[in-house]
Design a protein around this motif. Structure first.
Motif, mmCIF file in Angstrom:
data_model
loop_
_atom_site.group_PDB
_atom_site.id
_atom_site.type_symbol
_atom_site.label_atom_id
_atom_site.label_comp_id
_atom_site.label_asym_id
_atom_site.label_seq_id
_atom_site.Cartn_x
_atom_site.Cartn_y
_atom_site.Cartn_z
ATOM 1 N N VAL A 40 14.779 2.311 112.848
ATOM 2 C CA VAL A 40 15.810 3.342 112.756
ATOM 3 C C VAL A 40 15.174 4.720 112.617
ATOM 4 O O VAL A 40 15.633 5.708 113.222
ATOM 5 C CB VAL A 40 16.764 3.044 111.582
ATOM 6 C CG1 VAL A 40 17.755 4.178 111.388
ATOM 7 C CG2 VAL A 40 17.505 1.735 111.818
ATOM 8 N N ALA B 139 23.747 12.477 111.182
ATOM 9 C CA ALA B 139 24.188 11.085 111.107
ATOM 10 C C ALA B 139 23.021 10.131 111.325
ATOM 11 O O ALA B 139 22.918 9.092 110.656
ATOM 12 C CB ALA B 139 25.286 10.827 112.140
ATOM 13 N N GLN B 140 22.119 10.476 112.251
ATOM 14 C CA GLN B 140 20.938 9.641 112.464
ATOM 15 C C GLN B 140 20.067 9.599 111.204
ATOM 16 O O GLN B 140 19.563 8.535 110.819
ATOM 17 C CB GLN B 140 20.133 10.202 113.636
ATOM 18 C CG GLN B 140 20.799 10.050 114.995
ATOM 19 C CD GLN B 140 20.619 8.667 115.577
ATOM 20 O OE1 GLN B 140 19.693 7.944 115.198
ATOM 21 N NE2 GLN B 140 21.486 8.287 116.490
ATOM 22 N N GLN C 122 21.549 7.354 108.663
ATOM 23 C CA GLN C 122 21.320 5.941 108.988
ATOM 24 C C GLN C 122 19.918 5.502 108.591
ATOM 25 O O GLN C 122 19.705 4.335 108.239
ATOM 26 C CB GLN C 122 21.557 5.721 110.481
ATOM 27 C CG GLN C 122 23.007 5.846 110.899
ATOM 28 C CD GLN C 122 23.198 5.725 112.398
ATOM 29 O OE1 GLN C 122 22.244 5.495 113.144
ATOM 30 N NE2 GLN C 122 24.429 5.891 112.861
ATOM 31 N N ALA D 89 25.923 5.215 104.466
ATOM 32 C CA ALA D 89 26.847 4.861 105.544
ATOM 33 C C ALA D 89 28.042 5.804 105.567
ATOM 34 O O ALA D 89 28.550 6.168 106.645
ATOM 35 C CB ALA D 89 27.308 3.415 105.375
ATOM 36 N N THR E 114 29.278 11.679 111.876
ATOM 37 C CA THR E 114 29.714 11.208 113.194
ATOM 38 C C THR E 114 31.098 11.735 113.533
ATOM 39 O O THR E 114 31.390 12.081 114.685
ATOM 40 C CB THR E 114 29.702 9.671 113.227
ATOM 41 O OG1 THR E 114 28.376 9.200 112.955
ATOM 42 C CG2 THR E 114 30.141 9.154 114.585
ATOM 43 N N ALA F 237 26.862 9.075 107.093
ATOM 44 C CA ALA F 237 26.705 8.911 108.537
ATOM 45 C C ALA F 237 28.059 8.918 109.241
ATOM 46 O O ALA F 237 28.210 9.515 110.316
ATOM 47 C CB ALA F 237 25.958 7.610 108.835
ATOM 48 N N GLN G 187 23.055 2.390 99.957
ATOM 49 C CA GLN G 187 23.324 2.013 101.339
ATOM 50 C C GLN G 187 24.753 2.387 101.735
ATOM 51 O O GLN G 187 24.983 2.932 102.818
ATOM 52 C CB GLN G 187 23.106 0.514 101.502
ATOM 53 C CG GLN G 187 23.421 -0.019 102.886
ATOM 54 C CD GLN G 187 23.207 -1.522 102.956
ATOM 55 O OE1 GLN G 187 22.553 -2.122 102.102
ATOM 56 N NE2 GLN G 187 23.750 -2.133 103.983
ATOM 57 N N GLN H 135 20.175 4.769 105.015
ATOM 58 C CA GLN H 135 20.890 3.508 104.852
ATOM 59 C C GLN H 135 19.951 2.321 105.070
ATOM 60 O O GLN H 135 19.979 1.337 104.313
ATOM 61 C CB GLN H 135 22.056 3.450 105.830
ATOM 62 C CG GLN H 135 22.892 2.189 105.737
ATOM 63 C CD GLN H 135 24.018 2.184 106.759
ATOM 64 O OE1 GLN H 135 24.168 3.116 107.551
ATOM 65 N NE2 GLN H 135 24.813 1.138 106.755
ATOM 66 N N ALA H 136 19.105 2.407 106.099
ATOM 67 C CA ALA H 136 18.168 1.312 106.368
ATOM 68 C C ALA H 136 17.131 1.182 105.260
ATOM 69 O O ALA H 136 16.733 0.067 104.894
ATOM 70 C CB ALA H 136 17.488 1.551 107.716
#
Length: 510
Positions: A396, A318-319, A322, A180, A187, A183, A176, A325-326
Motif C-alpha cells: 500500500v 486518501a492514499q 490507507q 479508514a 475520497t 480515507a 485502523q 490503515q494498513a
C-alpha cells in the motif's frame, strides 16, 4: 407438474397383455415417473426454468408489480425552474452535486466508516449484559412409592467482561478504523472535485459546440453569397458554369458541416444532462455570455503548484490514510501473539419454587475473574499473519508513492497545457482577424472581376477554419484551467479556481 414440463415424456409400451384393470395403473405410474424425470429444471413463477431447446428463446414469467413506489427520478431543483433556459455554470454544478450518484455513494461510504470507527472505540469500555433464565424440572423419586417432584428456578444475572490490556491489538483496531474513516472522507472530497471537473468539461464542450454551430451558420451564409456572386457573373458572361458549380459544391460542403455540428450539439447537450444526473431528453439550455476577454496566465510556477498539490490533493490524502490503515493492521496482527489481560464477573439472583411445599426461596451469587492469557503455539499462524500484514502495508505504501508521482506529473502536464492554450487563444485571434480581412478582400475582388473563384473559395475555407480554431482554443483554455485547478486539488465546488492569473508575457511556453 406435468403441465409445466418443457419436454414431453416418452411413450411407454407394454408388450405383455394383461387385463385392463391391471395394465392401466402400471402404465400411468410409468408415465408419471417419466414425466417427473424429464422435468429436470425447476420452473420459475409458473413457466419453464429453461428454454425447451438450444435454438429457442426462453419465455420469461410475467413481471410482478413493484412492491412499493418507484424511486423518484432526478429533476431540476425548484429554485432553478424559473430560468430553465438560462442556466449558468454554477447552476449546472449545483444540479450535478445534488443528483450525482457518485457523490451520494461516497458520502454513504464515509458515514459507514464513521459508524465503524465509533463501534471500534467501544472496545475500550466493558461489555455488560443482563441475562434471564427459567428452569422447570420434573423427576420421579422412588421413596415411599413413586412420587413426582417438580422444581422451578428462575432469576436474572448480570455479566461483565472487560479487556484491560492486549499489547496494542485494541488500539491498532481503533487506529485502523480511524484511518479508514479519514480515507473515506478524503475520497468523498475527491469525488466532489471530480464531479465538478466532469461537469465543467461537459459544459464548455456544449458551449463550444453551440459557438461552432453559429460559426458554421455564418460560413453557410457566406457560401450562399459566393454562389449568388458566381451566378450573377455567369449571367452577364463574366464567369463560366464551372464557377457556379464550384460555388454550389462549397455551399453543399458548408451545409453538410452544419448538419454534422447540429447532431454533435445534441450529443454534447445530452452528455451535459447526464453529468448533471438528469435524463438526456430533459428540456433545458444555458445562458451564453460572450467571452471576449483575453485569457490570462498563471502567476505561480509549476514547482509551487506541485508542492501545493502534494498538500491539498484529497485523493492523495486518501492514499496516505490507507497506508496508515494498513500499518494499523500490522499492530493488530502482532498483538495476537502477545498476552491479554481481561476482567470478568457475574452477579445474579436465583429463585427456587417447590410446588408441593408451596414455598419459594431465593439466593444470590457473584464471582469475579481476572484472566491472563498467553498464546503458546498455533502452528505459526501469528507469525505468518504478521508477515502478511507487513507485506500488505509495504504494498500500500508503494502504491501511494507511485500515486504521488502521478500527481506530480498531472500538475506538470496541466500547467503547460494551460500555458499552451493561452498562447493558442492569442494566435487564433490573430489568425481569425487576418482570415476575416482576407475573405472580405477576396469577395470584393471576385465581384469586381479582378479575382478568381478559386481565390475566393480558398479564402473562405481559411476563414471557416480560423473560426473553428478560435473556438477550439477558447474551449481548450477553459478546460485546461479547470483541469489544473483540479489536479492541484483546489477546484471549488462552484467551479471557481483560486489560481492567481495575470497577463502572460512570457511568450511561447518553454
Amino acid at each position: 407438474m406435468l403441465a409445466r414440463c418443457a419436454t414431453r415424456p416418452p411413450d411407454v409400451t407394454v408388450r405383455r397383455v394383461a387385463s385392463p384393470q391391471t395394465l392401466r395403473p402400471v402404465t400411468l405410474g410409468i408415465t408419471a415417473c417419466a414425466a417427473l424425470l424429464s422435468c429436470g429444471t425447476p420452473g420459475v413463477r409458473g413457466v419453464a426454468g429453461t428454454a425447451p431447446a438450444p435454438n429457442v428463446l426462453w419465455t420469461p414469467p410475467p413481471s410482478r408489480p413493484a412492491a412499493g413506489p418507484a424511486a423518484a427520478s432526478p429533476e431540476l431543483p425548484r429554485d432553478l425552474a424559473g430560468r430553465i433556459a438560462q442556466l449558468k455554470l454554477t447552476d449546472v454544478i449545483d444540479i450535478a452535486l445534488r443528483n450525482n450518484t457518485a457523490t451520494s455513494a461516497a458520502w454513504a461510504d464515509a458515514r459507514a466508516a464513521a459508524a465503524t470507527y465509533g463501534a471500534a472505540k467501544g472496545q475500550y469500555y466493558p461489555t455488560i449484559a443482563v441475562n434471564g433464565t427459567a428452569t422447570a424440572i420434573r423427576r420421579t423419586v422412588a421413596a415411599a412409592g413413586q412420587q413426582a417432584v417438580k422444581q422451578q428456578f428462575y432469576g436474572p444475572a448480570v455479566t461483565l467482561s472487560w479487556l484491560l490490556f492486549d499489547f496494542g491489538g485494541r488500539s491498532g483496531a481503533i487506529g485502523q478504523a480511524r484511518a479508514a474513516l479519514l480515507a473515506a472522507d478524503w475520497t468523498h472530497n475527491a469525488t466532489l472535485q471530480s464531479v465538478v471537473l466532469d461537469v465543467q468539461q461537459a459544459y464548455f464542450l456544449y458551449l463550444g459546440a453551440k459557438a461552432l454551430l453559429d460559426a458554421q451558420l455564418t460560413t453557410l451564409r457566406e457560401a450562399q453569397t459566393n454562389l449568388e456572386a458566381a451566378e450573377q457573373r455567369h449571367r452577364v458572361g463574366l464567369a463560366t458554369i464551372a464557377d457556379v458549380l464550384q460555388a454550389r459544391t462549397a455551399l453543399s460542403q458548408a451545409r453538410l458541416a452544419l448538419e454534422a455540428t447540429q447532431g454533435a450539439l445534441q450529443t454534447t447537450r445530452g452528455a451535459l444532462a447526464l453529468s448533471m444526473g438528469l435524463p438526456a431528453n430533459i428540456p433545458y439550455d444555458l445562458e451564453v455570455v460572450p467571452d471576449t476577454t483575453l485569457p490570462l496566465g498563471v502567476v505561480e510556477g509549476v514547482d509551487t503548484l506541485i508542492a501545493q498539490a502534494l498538500r491539498a490533493r484529497p485523493d492523495l490524502a486518501a492514499q496516505r490514510a490507507q497506508v496508515d490503515q494498513a500499518r494499523a493492521r500490522v499492530s493488530v496482527a502482532r498483538s495476537q501473539a502477545l498476552p491479554t489481560l481481561a476482567l470478568g464477573g457475574t452477579a445474579g439472583e436465583t429463585y427456587f419454587i417447590n410446588p408441593p411445599a408451596g414455598s419459594a426461596t431465593s439466593g444470590n451469587s457473584y464471582n469475579a475473574t481476572l484472566t491472563l492469557s498467553f498464546p503458546l503455539f498455533s502452528g505459526g499462524t501469528q507469525i505468518y499473519n504478521v508477515k502478511a500484514a507487513s507485506a500488505a502495508a509495504d504494498a500500500v505504501a508503494r502504491r501511494a508513492q507511485g500515486f504521488e508521482q502521478q500527481v506530480v506529473y498531472q500538475v506538470f502536464n496541466a500547467y503547460y497545457a494551460l500555458r499552451t492554450a493561452t498562447q493558442q487563444v492569442r494566435t487564433s485571434r490573430d489568425l481569425l482577424a487576418s482570415a476575416t480581412e482576407s475573405g472580405q478582400v477576396a469577395l470584393g475582388r471576385y465581384k469586381a472581376g479582378a479575382g478568381s473563384l478559386l481565390d475566393l473559395l480558398t479564402a473562405q475555407a481559411a476563414l471557416a477554419s480560423a473560426r473553428a480554431l478560435a473556438i477550439q482554443a477558447r474551449l481548450s483554455w477553459n478546460t485546461a484551467l479547470a483541469q489544473l485547478a483540479h489536479d492541484v486539488g483546489i477546484l471549488g465546488l462552484d467551479g471557481s479556481s483560486p489560481l492567481q492569473l495575470q497577463t502572460d508575457t512570457t511568450g511561447t511556453p518553454k
